[in-house]
Design an enzyme around this catalytic site. Structure first.
Site, mmCIF file in Angstrom:
data_model
loop_
_atom_site.group_PDB
_atom_site.id
_atom_site.type_symbol
_atom_site.label_atom_id
_atom_site.label_comp_id
_atom_site.label_asym_id
_atom_site.label_seq_id
_atom_site.Cartn_x
_atom_site.Cartn_y
_atom_site.Cartn_z
ATOM 1 N N GLU A 199 0.793 -1.232 0.000
ATOM 2 C CA GLU A 199 0.000 0.000 0.000
ATOM 3 C C GLU A 199 0.823 1.280 0.000
ATOM 4 O O GLU A 199 0.861 2.018 0.997
ATOM 5 C CB GLU A 199 -0.943 0.034 1.204
ATOM 6 C CG GLU A 199 -1.924 -1.107 1.241
ATOM 7 C CD GLU A 199 -3.045 -0.888 2.246
ATOM 8 O OE1 GLU A 199 -3.048 0.156 2.912
ATOM 9 O OE2 GLU A 199 -3.914 -1.757 2.347
ATOM 10 N N GLU A 389 -5.538 -8.324 0.765
ATOM 11 C CA GLU A 389 -6.149 -8.015 2.064
ATOM 12 C C GLU A 389 -7.621 -7.733 1.852
ATOM 13 O O GLU A 389 -8.012 -7.078 0.872
ATOM 14 C CB GLU A 389 -5.535 -6.752 2.712
ATOM 15 C CG GLU A 389 -4.194 -6.967 3.341
ATOM 16 C CD GLU A 389 -3.643 -5.706 3.978
ATOM 17 O OE1 GLU A 389 -4.439 -4.852 4.430
ATOM 18 O OE2 GLU A 389 -2.411 -5.572 4.015
HETATM 19 C C1 GCO Z 1 -3.417 -1.348 5.833
HETATM 20 C C2 GCO Z 1 -2.536 -2.441 6.109
HETATM 21 C C3 GCO Z 1 -2.953 -3.304 7.234
HETATM 22 C C4 GCO Z 1 -4.123 -2.834 8.073
HETATM 23 C C5 GCO Z 1 -5.435 -3.298 7.524
HETATM 24 C C6 GCO Z 1 -6.644 -2.828 8.315
HETATM 25 O O1 GCO Z 1 -4.052 -1.358 4.831
HETATM 26 O O2 GCO Z 1 -3.515 -0.446 6.633
HETATM 27 O O3 GCO Z 1 -2.147 -3.169 5.020
HETATM 28 O O4 GCO Z 1 -1.769 -3.260 7.918
HETATM 29 O O5 GCO Z 1 -4.008 -3.273 9.371
HETATM 30 O O6 GCO Z 1 -5.586 -2.850 6.228
HETATM 31 O O7 GCO Z 1 -6.738 -1.442 8.287
#
Ligand code: GCO
Length: 483
Positions: A199, A389
């Site tokens: 990300e 994710e």
């Molecule tokens: C993000 C990360 C994760 C988070 C999840 C929940 O996108 O922030 O990849 O580490 O914990 O997405 O917010």
């Protein structure tokens, strides 16, 4: 501190009846699955975590400081002033956690490697113990038949590099590539899938733009655009370094939380508009990574604040990848066709009462899991897409019988996975799904207040307890179909 601004907004799709037991039964004894609910054969079911969010042990085995150590220890930056010092203690409990994965039946596990464990100062001499923990973890996963998928950067930048400018400095992109090549050469015999960054859009916008994540900066546009450019450059240079160092057959790609634009009504004109919007609203991220150029609209929009770059940079940024990972929680925008505007699309505001999960930024929009991969496949002709994710936070309080009846997460997963199944049935080349997260963990600026896990963690005893949703996920994996 809430992360309200994290992922924009969404809207709700239809609901699906929920009926699962916390303890899954024998899959063979279950009613026959409707073929329309099945996922493709070999669909890869997994779960995901990240180093700083679960490991703890921040001073062990020579680990250097990361920007998240510094940020979380600064009073007022993280809710309740929580830090990742202990987190879920995974560094010492990883064998228990691999057993939890095996009980779920996952075929793959996405974890991240902490750069400051490997290079405590970011560059220079690698720590001799830096990869020991990951080697133990990888071997344990393989012994349980679980494929390790490793992310190289999930936000724990060595503080020493931040002291020299962090992602504002081009040297950080080079240092990241060196670190990536170093790791690939050492784990590539057993780890066949590597992610470069997790990300970029989140760590740049939140960490260098809004200041609500480490390193807590609010840069003016020109410097922010340059930091973003160095981050995508770091991705491209890392892809090259991995190719040079790893064994043949190692596959590499990004894990990006794309800005998913959903057509407000599923008709041809709005679908085309949503595709155009997805390309433009990801111009500084996935678009430049997959096209090797900044769009005209992006350059016009950034104007005098556009990043400085060369043609060689763009070629490196677009180094061919083997797959694209996308993190999707909610639609970022609903889009309609606007034929009379130069862009051809317009963003549609959503109502104030739009439903959301426990974290207000996570609006309920399951169709994002259909449109996200579909747009990526269509816009950039990507043949291998993974949802790296997806998940949600819940209130998650254990009931008197000790079980966490997280009916909200069960509802969330059934609806989102219905849309993912729709994508696979429509021929969108989405090959796997990594649920965020295996267990409750340090949720960045929300500290331990937001619980995203399939397993409840008691942070006093570190005891892990499967939630109702773990039972659901196990059933889905066992049937390879919606349960
Ligand atoms: C993000 C990360 C994760 C988070 C999840 C929940 O996108 O922030 O990849 O580490 O914990 O997405 O917010």
């Amino acid at each position: 501190m809430s992360a309200l601004t994290r992922r924009g907004f969404a809207r709700m799709a239809g609901t699906t009846a929920v009926c699962v037991s916390a303890t899954a039964g024998d899959a063979a004894a279950q009613p026959t699955t409707d073929i329309a609910q099945r996922f493709p054969q070999d669909f890869l079911w997994g779960t995901a975590t990240a180093s700083y969010q679960i490991e703890g042990a921040v001073t062990e085995d020579g680990r250097g400081l990361s920007i998240w150590d510094t940020f979380s220890r600064t009073p007022g930056k993280v809710r309740n002033n929580d830090t990742g010092d202990v987190a879920t203690g995974h560094y010492h409990r990883f064998k228990d956690d691999v057993r939890l994965m095996a009980a779920l039946g996952v075929k793959a596990y996405r974890f991240s490697i902490a750069w400051p464990r490997v290079f405590p100062q970011g560059t220079g001499a690698a720590h001799p113990k830096g990869l020991d923990f990951y080697n133990r973890l990888i071997d344990e996963l393989l012994a349980h038949g679980i494929a390790p998928w490793a992310t190289l950067y999930h936000w724990d930048l060595p503080q020493a590099l931040q002291d020299r400018g962090g992602w504002e400095s081009r040297d950080t992109a080079r240092a990241f590539a060196d670190y990536a090549g170093h790791v690939a050469a050492r784990i590539g015999d057993r780890v066949k899938h590597l992610f470069t960054h997790n990300e970029i859009s989140a760590f740049i916008e939140l960490g260098y733009g809004q200041g609500i994540h480490a390193p807590g900066l609010k840069l003016p546009p020109k410097r922010l655009n340059q930091a973003r450019h160095h981050a995508v450059l770091g991705h491209g240079l890392a892809v090259q370094a991995i190719r040079a160092a790893a064994q043949p057959g190692t596959r590499v790609g990004p894990a990006e939380n794309i800005n998913v634009c959903v057509p407000v009504i599923e008709t041809e004109e709005h679908i085309r508009a949503a595709e155009r919007a997805t390309r433009e609203l990801n111009a500084g991220y996935l678009t430049v990574m997959l096209e090797g150029r900044y769009t005209e609209a992006f350059l016009a929009w950034t104007g005098a604040d556009a990043p400085s770059f060369t043609a060689e940079d763009l070629a490196a940024i677009a180094s061919p990848v083997d797959f694209v990972g996308i993190n999707i929680y909610a639609p970022h925008n609903y889009v309609r066709a606007a034929p009379d505007t130069p862009s051809g699309f317009a963003l549609v505001p959503i109502t104030a009462t739009f439903p959301h999960m426990q974290t207000p930024w996570l609006k309920v929009g399951p169709e994002a899991l259909y449109w996200g991969p579909r747009h990526v496949a269509k816009l950039w002709n990507v043949k291998d897409i993974y949802i790296t994710e997806n998940g949600c936070a819940g209130t998650d309080t254990p009931a008197a019988d000790g079980i966490v009846y997280d009916t909200d997460r069960v509802m969330f997963l059934r609806n989102y996975l219905t849309q993912l199944q729709r994508a696979t049935a429509a021929g969108v080349p989405v090959r796997g799904y990594f649920l965020w997260s295996l267990l409750d963990n340090f949720e960045w600026a929300d500290g331990y207040a937001s619980r995203f896990g399939l397993h409840y963690v008691d942070y006093v005893t570190q005891k892990r307890t499967p939630k109702l949703s773990a039972g659901l996920y196990r059933e889905i994996i066992a049937r390879n179909a919606l349960a």
